[in-house]
Design a protein around this motif. Sequence first.
Motif, PDB file in Angstrom:
ATOM      1  N   PHE A  66      -7.422   4.876  11.228  1.00  0.00           N
ATOM      2  CA  PHE A  66      -8.658   5.238  11.917  1.00  0.00           C
ATOM      3  C   PHE A  66      -9.284   6.509  11.337  1.00  0.00           C
ATOM      4  N   GLY A  67      -8.873   6.875  10.140  1.00  0.00           N
ATOM      5  CA  GLY A  67      -9.390   8.084   9.511  1.00  0.00           C
ATOM      6  C   GLY A  67      -8.806   9.358  10.105  1.00  0.00           C
ATOM      7  N   LEU A  68      -7.847   9.206  11.004  1.00  0.00           N
ATOM      8  CA  LEU A  68      -7.278  10.350  11.709  1.00  0.00           C
ATOM      9  C   LEU A  68      -5.858  10.688  11.270  1.00  0.00           C
ATOM     10  N   VAL A  69      -5.083   9.666  10.919  1.00  0.00           N
ATOM     11  CA  VAL A  69      -3.670   9.877  10.587  1.00  0.00           C
ATOM     12  C   VAL A  69      -3.519  10.795   9.381  1.00  0.00           C
ATOM     13  N   GLN A  70      -4.455  10.722   8.445  1.00  0.00           N
ATOM     14  CA  GLN A  70      -4.359  11.533   7.230  1.00  0.00           C
ATOM     15  C   GLN A  70      -4.446  13.031   7.508  1.00  0.00           C
ATOM     16  N   PHE A  71      -4.883  13.409   8.706  1.00  0.00           N
ATOM     17  CA  PHE A  71      -4.898  14.829   9.064  1.00  0.00           C
ATOM     18  C   PHE A  71      -3.495  15.339   9.400  1.00  0.00           C
ATOM     19  N   PHE A  72      -2.575  14.403   9.677  1.00  0.00           N
ATOM     20  CA  PHE A  72      -1.228  14.776  10.092  1.00  0.00           C
ATOM     21  C   PHE A  72      -0.167  14.470   9.044  1.00  0.00           C
ATOM     22  N   ASN A  77       1.371   8.324   2.923  1.00  0.00           N
ATOM     23  CA  ASN A  77       2.506   8.249   3.833  1.00  0.00           C
ATOM     24  C   ASN A  77       2.552   6.865   4.482  1.00  0.00           C
ATOM     25  N   PRO A  78       3.755   6.299   4.674  1.00  0.00           N
ATOM     26  CA  PRO A  78       3.865   4.976   5.314  1.00  0.00           C
ATOM     27  C   PRO A  78       3.262   4.905   6.720  1.00  0.00           C
ATOM     28  N   LEU A  79       3.093   6.037   7.374  1.00  0.00           N
ATOM     29  CA  LEU A  79       2.469   6.027   8.701  1.00  0.00           C
ATOM     30  C   LEU A  79       0.959   5.819   8.634  1.00  0.00           C
ATOM     31  N   ASN A  80       0.366   6.049   7.473  1.00  0.00           N
ATOM     32  CA  ASN A  80      -1.087   5.903   7.303  1.00  0.00           C
ATOM     33  C   ASN A  80      -1.405   4.490   6.814  1.00  0.00           C
ATOM     34  N   GLN A  81      -1.249   3.544   7.714  1.00  0.00           N
ATOM     35  CA  GLN A  81      -1.432   2.126   7.393  1.00  0.00           C
ATOM     36  C   GLN A  81      -2.901   1.713   7.529  1.00  0.00           C
ATOM     37  N   PRO A  82      -3.292   0.653   6.817  1.00  0.00           N
ATOM     38  CA  PRO A  82      -4.643   0.110   7.029  1.00  0.00           C
ATOM     39  C   PRO A  82      -4.813  -0.310   8.489  1.00  0.00           C
ATOM     40  N   ASN A  83      -6.019  -0.157   9.002  1.00  0.00           N
ATOM     41  CA  ASN A  83      -6.300  -0.576  10.377  1.00  0.00           C
ATOM     42  C   ASN A  83      -5.970  -2.048  10.589  1.00  0.00           C
ATOM     43  N   SER A  84      -6.101  -2.837   9.540  1.00  0.00           N
ATOM     44  CA  SER A  84      -5.810  -4.266   9.654  1.00  0.00           C
ATOM     45  C   SER A  84      -4.337  -4.517   9.975  1.00  0.00           C
ATOM     46  N   VAL A  85      -3.434  -3.684   9.476  1.00  0.00           N
ATOM     47  CA  VAL A  85      -2.011  -3.821   9.803  1.00  0.00           C
ATOM     48  C   VAL A  85      -1.809  -3.544  11.292  1.00  0.00           C
ATOM     49  N   LEU A  86      -2.499  -2.524  11.792  1.00  0.00           N
ATOM     50  CA  LEU A  86      -2.432  -2.241  13.234  1.00  0.00           C
ATOM     51  C   LEU A  86      -2.983  -3.425  14.030  1.00  0.00           C
ATOM     52  N   LEU A 123     -14.628   3.213  16.014  1.00  0.00           N
ATOM     53  CA  LEU A 123     -14.908   2.685  14.674  1.00  0.00           C
ATOM     54  C   LEU A 123     -16.337   2.157  14.560  1.00  0.00           C
ATOM     55  N   ALA A 124     -16.878   1.592  15.633  1.00  0.00           N
ATOM     56  CA  ALA A 124     -18.266   1.118  15.612  1.00  0.00           C
ATOM     57  C   ALA A 124     -19.220   2.298  15.418  1.00  0.00           C
ATOM     58  N   SER A 125     -18.916   3.420  16.054  1.00  0.00           N
ATOM     59  CA  SER A 125     -19.785   4.587  15.879  1.00  0.00           C
ATOM     60  C   SER A 125     -19.676   5.129  14.451  1.00  0.00           C
ATOM     61  N   ILE A 126     -18.486   5.087  13.865  1.00  0.00           N
ATOM     62  CA  ILE A 126     -18.318   5.492  12.459  1.00  0.00           C
ATOM     63  C   ILE A 126     -19.119   4.545  11.568  1.00  0.00           C
ATOM     64  N   LEU A 127     -19.024   3.261  11.858  1.00  0.00           N
ATOM     65  CA  LEU A 127     -19.726   2.233  11.084  1.00  0.00           C
ATOM     66  C   LEU A 127     -21.234   2.503  11.070  1.00  0.00           C
ATOM     67  N   VAL A 128     -21.793   2.777  12.225  1.00  0.00           N
ATOM     68  CA  VAL A 128     -23.239   2.951  12.350  1.00  0.00           C
ATOM     69  C   VAL A 128     -23.704   4.343  11.908  1.00  0.00           C
ATOM     70  N   PHE A 129     -23.067   5.371  12.442  1.00  0.00           N
ATOM     71  CA  PHE A 129     -23.590   6.722  12.261  1.00  0.00           C
ATOM     72  C   PHE A 129     -23.078   7.454  11.022  1.00  0.00           C
ATOM     73  N   VAL A 130     -21.906   7.072  10.520  1.00  0.00           N
ATOM     74  CA  VAL A 130     -21.346   7.764   9.357  1.00  0.00           C
ATOM     75  C   VAL A 130     -21.509   6.928   8.091  1.00  0.00           C
ATOM     76  N   LEU A 131     -21.044   5.687   8.150  1.00  0.00           N
ATOM     77  CA  LEU A 131     -21.095   4.831   6.952  1.00  0.00           C
ATOM     78  C   LEU A 131     -22.450   4.151   6.776  1.00  0.00           C
TER      79      LEU A 131
END
Length: 167
Positions: A66-72, A77-86, A123-131
């Motif tokens: 979700f673009g958030l895990v990479q901050f931690f 890192n294996p914890l930073n999986q694609p959203n599709s895996v989640l 993610l919808a807000s990221i899709l519209v307002f950021v991307l």
Amino acid sequence: MAAAPGLPIWERKVRVVLCIFGLFLSVYALHVELSRESNPDYMAMCDLGASVSCSKVFTSRWGRGFGLVQFFVAKDNPLNQPNSVLGIIFYTLQMGLGLPLSKKAALFLVLASWLSVAGSLYLASILVFVLGDFCIVCVSTYIVNFALLFTNLKRRRAIEGMKEKAG
């Protein structure tokens, strides 16, 4: 399998259809992301134009954790999986936990659905307002998540009603 008394007869069929569709979307999203990573020229079926591109979305920083895990943790890192895996994990749990008529399972399904809807709105807000992009796979996933929330709320209400009548 017959529906339990009080449980909407459509609930199990709708759950199966939604979960299979969600799994299909998630597996396809993972395929697109992995294909794009190995071949930057890969064009997915859902890439219809410059501002209608699921590849662009899946390979963005918000396409993993979700673009958030990479901050931690580190990006690789294996914890930073694609959203599709989640998504694959989520829809598998929704399908499996939709089998028993358990009050605890119904509560978990509702809570997980609320979490997925919150993630969808984020993610919808990221899709519209950021991307500034439109991703048909993403939007379809959001619709599935909202439909599963509705289904899970109906299920929980019915199971609570069955427990009250039995008690």
